[in-house]
Design an enzyme around this catalytic site. Structure first.
Site: not given
Length: 282
Positions: A55-56, A59-60
């Site tokens: 899930h990240d 973004e990351d």
């Protein structure tokens, strides 16, 4: 282990390799792994558990949506995109408000993923608070008061989906333990904070409370003690209270403190009118 989940774990461990949780030496992978475990415990299907591991990434890391689509399929990509913040150049407040507004449009499985993510964040803050004290809040882009606002507003946004996942109940428990010192303590502790604004502050009572609650009590006390508050800061809130049935004159500092309490705890003017009536009855 389900093959999709196993591949997601492998892929996430590679892409998050070398990353650490904010302000700590804990490998970042511990977060998506914990989110996936929460989803597994909630009996979510493999696509959701896999999305918990991934899930990240958008973004990351440098992972592109097309890569997730090619490796894990459209359902996993849909889930990951649903909980990924867009427009990272915007302010913290803008991004968080957009997240809150977006929740009502999510599907049940997307909500479960988002709740698991935020639940583990709350749990991590609480564990770190026990180990390191209130310096934990310095890791974040905004102070404790704003974190409290965000996590309380998330709970309000999750409420319509409560029957779809047990994780929302766990989220509420973790929120209450972190900010109020106990699972069923919010109503009582908020009422005490409210009364301390309107009457008097007893230091010995608050220093025995959970550190975040104690800090909130002291910061509200400081607002009450201000020599003056710009009436413009509280004018709208004063009108909201009056429309809700509040007929007791209050000074601007008292109004500012009540308004701040509402900001931190997701209470509005009618809630405070109810609290006032209860305090009169008691």
């Amino acid at each position: 282990m389900n093959p999709l989940v196993e591949e997601a774990l492998r892929f996430s461990s590679i892409r998050h390799g070398g990353q650490h949780r904010k302000g700590s030496s804990i490998p970042y992978l511990s977060h998506p792994y914990s989110v996936a475990l929460l989803l597994e415990t909630d009996q979510q299907p493999p696509t959701v558990v896999a999305a918990g591991l991934l899930h990240d990434l958008i973004e990351d890391t440098n992972t592109e949506p097309e890569e997730i689509l090619a490796r894990f399929g459209p359902d996993v990509l849909r889930l990951v995109l649903a909980v990924s913040e867009r427009n990272r150049e915007e302010t913290w407040e803008q991004r968080k408000r957009k997240t809150l507004q977006h929740i009502s449009f999510l599907q049940f499985d997307e909500v479960a993923l988002l709740v698991a993510d935020k639940l583990h964040n709350l749990r991590s803050i609480r564990y770190d608070l026990e180990m390191e004290g209130m310096t934990v809040w310095q890791r974040f882009k905004r102070p404790m008061r704003d974190q409290s606002w965000y996590y309380h507003q998330l709970l309000l946004a999750f409420e319509p989906f409560r029957s779809s996942t047990d994780l929302i109940g766990l989220y509420e428990q973790e929120l209450n333990i972190l900010f109020y010192g106990g699972n069923n303590e919010k109503d009582r502790k908020v009422a005490r904070l409210f009364e301390s604004i309107l009457t008097y502050f007893i230091e010995d009572e608050w220093v025995q409370e959970a550190a975040p609650l104690c800090k909130t009590a002291y910061e509200l006390k400081e607002i009450v003690a201000r020599a003056s508050v710009d009436e413009a800061e509280v004018h709208e809130f004063r009108e909201q209270l009056e429309r809700a049935g509040w007929n007791t004159p209050l000074s601007a500092p008292l109004l500012a403190a009540i308004q701040e309490l509402g900001y931190r705890t997701a209470l509005d003017a009618p809630d405070f009118v109810t609290l006032m009536r209860r305090s009169i009855v008691n």
